[in-house]
Design a protein around this motif. Structure first.
Motif, PDB file in Angstrom:
ATOM      1  N   PRO A  97       0.832  -1.215   0.000  1.00  8.77           N
ATOM      2  CA  PRO A  97       0.000   0.000   0.000  1.00  8.77           C
ATOM      3  C   PRO A  97       0.864   1.261   0.000  1.00  8.77           C
ATOM      4  O   PRO A  97       1.194   1.811   1.059  1.00  8.77           O
ATOM      5  CB  PRO A  97      -0.817  -0.143   1.291  1.00  8.77           C
ATOM      6  CG  PRO A  97       0.039  -0.976   2.189  1.00  8.77           C
ATOM      7  CD  PRO A  97       0.787  -1.912   1.288  1.00  8.77           C
ATOM      8  N   VAL A  98       1.259   1.703  -1.174  1.00  9.82           N
ATOM      9  CA  VAL A  98       2.088   2.902  -1.311  1.00  9.82           C
ATOM     10  C   VAL A  98       1.443   3.825  -2.336  1.00  9.82           C
ATOM     11  O   VAL A  98       0.590   3.415  -3.121  1.00  9.82           O
ATOM     12  CB  VAL A  98       3.535   2.538  -1.736  1.00  9.82           C
ATOM     13  CG1 VAL A  98       4.206   1.669  -0.691  1.00  9.82           C
ATOM     14  CG2 VAL A  98       3.529   1.832  -3.092  1.00  9.82           C
ATOM     15  N   GLY A  99       1.853   5.088  -2.302  1.00  2.00           N
ATOM     16  CA  GLY A  99       1.341   6.049  -3.273  1.00  2.00           C
ATOM     17  C   GLY A  99      -0.150   6.276  -3.122  1.00  2.00           C
ATOM     18  O   GLY A  99      -0.668   6.473  -2.020  1.00  2.00           O
ATOM     19  N   LYS A 100      -0.877   6.199  -4.242  1.00  2.49           N
ATOM     20  CA  LYS A 100      -2.320   6.446  -4.214  1.00  2.49           C
ATOM     21  C   LYS A 100      -3.083   5.305  -3.545  1.00  2.49           C
ATOM     22  O   LYS A 100      -4.269   5.461  -3.217  1.00  2.49           O
ATOM     23  CB  LYS A 100      -2.841   6.666  -5.629  1.00  2.49           C
ATOM     24  CG  LYS A 100      -2.668   5.447  -6.545  1.00  2.49           C
ATOM     25  CD  LYS A 100      -3.191   5.749  -7.930  1.00  2.49           C
ATOM     26  CE  LYS A 100      -3.061   4.519  -8.848  1.00  2.49           C
ATOM     27  NZ  LYS A 100      -3.570   4.797 -10.203  1.00  2.49           N
ATOM     28  N   HIS A 101      -2.437   4.175  -3.350  1.00  2.00           N
ATOM     29  CA  HIS A 101      -3.094   3.048  -2.692  1.00  2.00           C
ATOM     30  C   HIS A 101      -2.950   3.096  -1.169  1.00  2.00           C
ATOM     31  O   HIS A 101      -3.481   2.226  -0.483  1.00  2.00           O
ATOM     32  CB  HIS A 101      -2.500   1.732  -3.209  1.00  2.00           C
ATOM     33  CG  HIS A 101      -2.645   1.547  -4.679  1.00  2.00           C
ATOM     34  ND1 HIS A 101      -3.858   1.305  -5.290  1.00  2.00           N
ATOM     35  CD2 HIS A 101      -1.717   1.589  -5.684  1.00  2.00           C
ATOM     36  CE1 HIS A 101      -3.677   1.194  -6.599  1.00  2.00           C
ATOM     37  NE2 HIS A 101      -2.391   1.361  -6.866  1.00  2.00           N
ATOM     38  N   ALA A 102      -2.239   4.075  -0.654  1.00  2.00           N
ATOM     39  CA  ALA A 102      -2.015   4.177   0.789  1.00  2.00           C
ATOM     40  C   ALA A 102      -2.968   5.201   1.399  1.00  2.00           C
ATOM     41  O   ALA A 102      -3.267   6.242   0.810  1.00  2.00           O
ATOM     42  CB  ALA A 102      -0.574   4.575   1.070  1.00  2.00           C
ATOM     43  N   ASP A 103      -3.476   4.884   2.582  1.00  2.00           N
ATOM     44  CA  ASP A 103      -4.295   5.806   3.357  1.00  2.00           C
ATOM     45  C   ASP A 103      -4.102   5.489   4.834  1.00  2.00           C
ATOM     46  O   ASP A 103      -3.186   4.749   5.214  1.00  2.00           O
ATOM     47  CB  ASP A 103      -5.776   5.717   2.953  1.00  2.00           C
ATOM     48  CG  ASP A 103      -6.310   4.289   3.005  1.00  2.00           C
ATOM     49  OD1 ASP A 103      -5.904   3.526   3.903  1.00  2.00           O
ATOM     50  OD2 ASP A 103      -7.123   3.920   2.132  1.00  2.00           O
ATOM     51  N   LYS A 104      -4.979   6.017   5.682  1.00  2.00           N
ATOM     52  CA  LYS A 104      -4.829   5.831   7.120  1.00  2.00           C
ATOM     53  C   LYS A 104      -4.961   4.377   7.524  1.00  2.00           C
ATOM     54  O   LYS A 104      -4.318   3.915   8.475  1.00  2.00           O
ATOM     55  CB  LYS A 104      -5.881   6.673   7.845  1.00  2.00           C
ATOM     56  CG  LYS A 104      -5.750   6.638   9.363  1.00  2.00           C
ATOM     57  CD  LYS A 104      -6.776   7.533  10.022  1.00  2.00           C
ATOM     58  CE  LYS A 104      -6.641   7.475  11.534  1.00  2.00           C
ATOM     59  NZ  LYS A 104      -7.666   8.332  12.208  1.00  2.00           N
TER      60      LYS A 104
END
Length: 372
Positions: A97-104
């Motif tokens: 989960p990095v970049g646009k695929h990462a969130d809280k």
């Protein structure tokens, strides 16, 4: 979103780093510095009063690995920032989960560097939010683990593997071990280990690490296939530490067949039965399946056709012949044991884990509420 809701999942992922000789030297220096700092902190922690000890927070800060700035630059490679080292490549073998695929809820919470005989790796701590799996609708299966046949299923399937090292690699390993033994034999008492002997030890460790990695890869692929196919997996509750105890004995009571027992212990350790069960446990849970354990005694001596138990039924490692005059069933010994394991589960002989027994005892001590 699943009808069963979502849950937070935390797991680790280890990836190989591609370090140049200069960056590898930097990583070695940082490892020595981190080790020295840890030793100093531990000494300071021991001197402090109990109420002022905060080493746990310091440890978390050392291993936090903030500002990694992970990006994927190629189908097989990613880039990561390592403090005091710089921006380096790592092998991309799992979607992170990095970049646009990462969130809280879906993110990499930290990382640490790990070195083994095959080089430097980075171990990521990953947190994701995933749907709670629905109950697995696959069939029940019993599993017997062994040495000649590593995994035998009660439905007749087997999972086997070749030697972890090729013949050429095995010959190389034997040559290195003999070379190390000769050099160690000629070393004088108290003399420092030579660089040449250290290099030989490193080569031996590299071959053994390669074999261990291939074994883990085979176990991952095999347990994933089993967890995808079956809803309930039943295994024996084996006490492996007792099974691999030495038969050397004492001076007054020396053991028998010590060499044979040592070879058996090495074979059991090489198969890593405990790691297989651990992998099955968490992979089944992620698929909505369950893993159960049953008592191990007599699973290899009981006839799965008639239930008759006798010590002489297992004629060879691979053949089981029932000694019951009214039965006489014969078949593969590993499959017979796997069917017995599944039979024990279906008869209600599954063992309750220690945590489950503790919960049951607490529930029994709770007094029922009285009406007011």
């Amino acid at each position: 979103m699943s009808d069963h809701g979502v849950e937070t999942r935390q797991f680790g992922h280890r990836a190989r780093l591609a370090l140049s000789p200069a960056l590898a030297l930097k990583a070695d220096d940082q490892a020595h510095a981190a080790r020295a700092m840890w030793n100093l902190l531990h000494a300071w922690w021991q001197l402090m009063p109990t109420e002022k000890r905060t080493l746990a927070n310091a440890d978390a800060a050392i291993r936090q690995g903030r500002d990694l700035n992970i990006t994927r630059v190629h189908r097989r490679w990613g880039m990561v920032n390592l403090p005091k080292i710089g921006r380096v490549r790592f092998r991309w073998t799992k979607d992170l989960p990095v970049g646009k695929h990462a969130d809280k809820e879906n993110r990499i919470t930290g990382a640490r560097l790990v070195k083994d005989p095959l080089g430097w790796h980075i171990a990521f701590r990953v947190q994701t939010l995933e749907p709670v799996p629905k109950p697995h609708r696959g069939p029940e299966i019993g599993i017997d683990v062994g040495i000649t046949v590593p995994i035998a299923l009660s439905d007749g399937q087997t999972y086997e593997h070749d030697a972890w090292l090729t013949e050429r690699e095995q010959a190389r390993l034997l040559d290195l071990e003999q070379r190390a033994a000769r050099r160690k034999k000629h070393r004088k008492p108290g003399e420092r280990t030579s660089r040449r002997l250290h290099h030989t030890y490193d080569q031996i460790a590299g071959l053994r690490a390669k074999a261990k990695r291939r074994a883990a890869d085979w176990q991952h692929k095999t347990t994933t296939k089993i967890a995808d196919t079956y809803g309930t997996v039943v295994v024996e509750a084996l006490t492996i530490t007792n099974m691999v105890k030495s038969a050397k004995g004492t001076v007054d009571a020396p053991g028998r067949n010590v060499a044979q027992k040592s070879g058996l212990n090495r074979s059991i350790s090489a198969e890593a039965w405990g790691r297989t069960v651990t992998m099955l446990t968490y992979k089944l849970a992620r698929q909505g399946g369950t893993l159960a354990k049953v008592p191990a005694p007599n699973t290899s001596r009981r006839c799965s056709a008639c239930g008759f138990t006798t010590p002489g039924s297992r004629e060879t490692q691979a053949l089981f012949v029932c000694r019951n005059p009214g039965c006489g069933w014969s078949g593969n010994a590993d499959h017979n044991a796997a069917r017995n394991i599944l039979h024990l589960y279906r008869m209600g002989h599954a063992l309750i884990p220690a945590a489950g027994r503790a919960v049951a005892r607490r529930a029994q001590r709770v007094k029922p509420a009285t009406a007011r």
